[in-house]
Every structure is written in structure tokens, then in C-alpha cells.
Write a protein that holds these residues in place. Structure first.
Motif, PDB file in Angstrom:
ATOM      1  N   GLU A  38       0.868  -0.940  -0.031  1.00 27.03           N
ATOM      2  CA  GLU A  38       0.358   0.034  -0.877  1.00 27.03           C
ATOM      3  C   GLU A  38       0.855   1.210  -0.071  1.00 27.03           C
ATOM      4  O   GLU A  38       0.675   1.934  -0.571  1.00 27.03           O
ATOM      5  N   SER A  39       1.764   1.367   0.263  1.00 21.86           N
ATOM      6  CA  SER A  39       2.865   2.710   1.120  1.00 21.86           C
ATOM      7  C   SER A  39       3.283   3.086  -0.529  1.00 21.86           C
ATOM      8  O   SER A  39       3.545   4.114  -0.388  1.00 21.86           O
ATOM      9  N   LEU A  66       0.623   4.320  -3.129  1.00 21.19           N
ATOM     10  CA  LEU A  66       0.243   6.047  -2.656  1.00 21.19           C
ATOM     11  C   LEU A  66       2.377   6.298  -2.976  1.00 21.19           C
ATOM     12  O   LEU A  66       1.621   7.813  -2.991  1.00 21.19           O
ATOM     13  N   GLU A  95       1.581   9.492  -5.777  1.00 23.95           N
ATOM     14  CA  GLU A  95       2.259  10.856  -5.481  1.00 23.95           C
ATOM     15  C   GLU A  95       2.777  11.869  -6.582  1.00 23.95           C
ATOM     16  O   GLU A  95       3.030  12.113  -6.815  1.00 23.95           O
ATOM     17  N   GLY A 140      -7.669   0.796   1.998  1.00 24.12           N
ATOM     18  CA  GLY A 140      -7.202   1.445   2.335  1.00 24.12           C
ATOM     19  C   GLY A 140      -6.602   3.645   2.227  1.00 24.12           C
ATOM     20  O   GLY A 140      -8.145   3.864   1.635  1.00 24.12           O
ATOM     21  N   GLU A 141      -5.500   3.395   2.021  1.00 19.41           N
ATOM     22  CA  GLU A 141      -5.471   4.926   1.697  1.00 19.41           C
ATOM     23  C   GLU A 141      -5.818   5.658   0.444  1.00 19.41           C
ATOM     24  O   GLU A 141      -6.060   6.549   0.438  1.00 19.41           O
ATOM     25  N   GLU A 175      -8.147   5.083  -2.070  1.00 17.69           N
ATOM     26  CA  GLU A 175      -9.393   4.993  -1.552  1.00 17.69           C
ATOM     27  C   GLU A 175      -9.474   7.077  -1.842  1.00 17.69           C
ATOM     28  O   GLU A 175      -9.801   7.510  -1.883  1.00 17.69           O
ATOM     29  N   SER A 176      -8.863   7.359  -0.135  1.00 13.04           N
ATOM     30  CA  SER A 176      -9.149   8.656  -0.203  1.00 13.04           C
ATOM     31  C   SER A 176      -7.974   9.907  -1.277  1.00 13.04           C
ATOM     32  O   SER A 176      -8.534  10.798  -1.624  1.00 13.04           O
ATOM     33  N   TRP A 177      -6.540   9.536  -1.349  1.00  9.75           N
ATOM     34  CA  TRP A 177      -5.988   9.798  -2.458  1.00  9.75           C
ATOM     35  C   TRP A 177      -6.767   9.408  -3.497  1.00  9.75           C
ATOM     36  O   TRP A 177      -6.822  11.240  -4.081  1.00  9.75           O
ATOM     37  N   SER A 231      -9.274  12.564  -3.740  1.00  6.21           N
ATOM     38  CA  SER A 231      -9.406  14.101  -3.447  1.00  6.21           C
ATOM     39  C   SER A 231      -8.122  14.092  -4.948  1.00  6.21           C
ATOM     40  O   SER A 231      -8.064  15.226  -4.946  1.00  6.21           O
TER      41      SER A 231
END
Length: 188
Positions: free
Chosen positions: A37-38, A41, A45, A89-90, A92-94, A97
Motif C-alpha cells: 500500500e505505501s 501511494l 503521488e 486503504g489510503e 481510496e482517500s488519495w 482527493s
């Protein structure tokens, strides 16, 4: 993770959903999928900040379709309008936004390959994108089939070995070798 010079490239994040990654997912990769995941992400980015495309081809099924070949092979997964189909996880938030940005493209797919029955090839060619960076799950299923189609369409491939995962460790290892030795992909 090392900073990269991206040029005219796109990052594909394939099927990184709750059903394929979360512990209670219907067809989960479990810890191997969660572990990446990290890295996904960070790559998202980096690509976004460099003005490159972040593309999220995501499996979609609409109930149990007796004519779909996966129905005989796997339990129901990534069903329309369910928690299982949400990005994990994150990510979805990424995505939430960034979803209105020109360089972020989320689309439904209904086969292993992100190219089958989709407009992905036209989308990439119209933007003169020739280099694809592959991430997501499963290394030896959807990532593999996307890579084979991309190779046959003359795209240059990079596979991020720390950003792909499978529920089958042997299949994962085999696919990484296949990407490099048969498809000429760069493995980083």
C-alpha cells in the motif's frame, strides 16, 4: 523509494480494492497485498506531482453472471456498489482527493486485462503515452494479462516489484520473471 524521471509515462494501479486486498476481501491477497500500500501511494503521488497520469483500472462485476468466465473460477468479487469494490486503504482517500484532476483516470474493466473491452489503448495513444508502470494485484492474473496486452500493443513496461502482489507466491515469482524475460519489462 528512489525518485524517478518519468517522462511521458503513466502509472497503472490495477484492482487495488478491498475484495482483493483487505483481510475480509472476497478474493484477497491478504498481507502481501496490504504490504504494498505505501509503495503504491508513494508512486501515485510522484506520478501525479510530475504531471503524469495515474490510471486505476478496476474490476467490476454486476452480480453472478453465468456467461462470465470468472464465475466458474472465483467467488463473487468486486460487485457493483459494494464495500469490496472500493479502493483499499489510503488509496481510496488519495483517489477521492484527486478524482477531478485531468491526470487521474479511474475506469471499470470486466476482464483480467485492463485493455480488454475498454478504451485504455485509445486513451493512452491520444495522450502519446508509451511507457507504462504497472502496480496492483494480482501479479500473476490481472497485472500479468494487462502486461501481455500492453506488450502486444508495443508499450514499454516497468513493473514495480514492491508494488505488486498475489495470493499465490509461486505465481507471483513466475510472473515477475515472465515480465522481464518474455515481455522485456524493466523490473524495479
Amino acid at each position: 523509494m528512489k525518485q524517478m524521471d518519468f517522462g511521458k509515462q503513466a502509472l497503472l494501479i490495477i484492482d487495488y480494492t478491498n475484495d482483493f486486498v483487505a483481510t475480509k476481501g472476497a478474493l484477497t491477497t491478504g498481507k502481501p497485498g496490504q504490504k504494498i500500500e505505501s509503495n503504491i501511494l508513494t508512486l501515485s503521488e510522484q506520478f501525479f506531482q510530475n504531471g503524469n497520469y495515474v490510471i486505476l483500472p478496476t474490476d467490476l462485476h454486476d452480480g453472478v453472471d453465468p456467461y462470465h468466465p470468472e464465475t466458474k473460477l472465483f467467488p463473487p468479487h468486486n460487485l457493483k456498489d459494494t464495500w469490496g469494490r472500493e479502493l483499499y486503504g489510503e488509496l481510496e482517500s488519495w483517489y477521492q482527493s484527486h478524482k477531478d484532476e485531468d491526470h487521474v483516470y479511474y475506469f471499470d474493466k470486466n476482464r483480467y486485462s485492463a485493455f480488454a473491452n475498454t478504451n485504455l489503448d485509445n486513451f493512452l495513444r491520444s495522450r502519446r503515452i508509451t511507457n507504462l508502470h504497472l502496480t496492483g494485484v494480482c501479479t500473476d492474473i490481472c497485472v500479468l494479462h494487462t502486461a501481455v496486452d500492453a506488450y502486444n500493443l508495443d508499450y514499454q513496461l516497468t513493473v514495480h516489484k514492491d508494488a505488486v502482489a498475489s495470493f499465490d507466491p509461486i505465481g507471483h515469482s513466475w510472473a515477475l520473471k515472465h515480465f522481464e524475460n518474455t515481455l522485456g519489462a524493466t523490473i524495479v
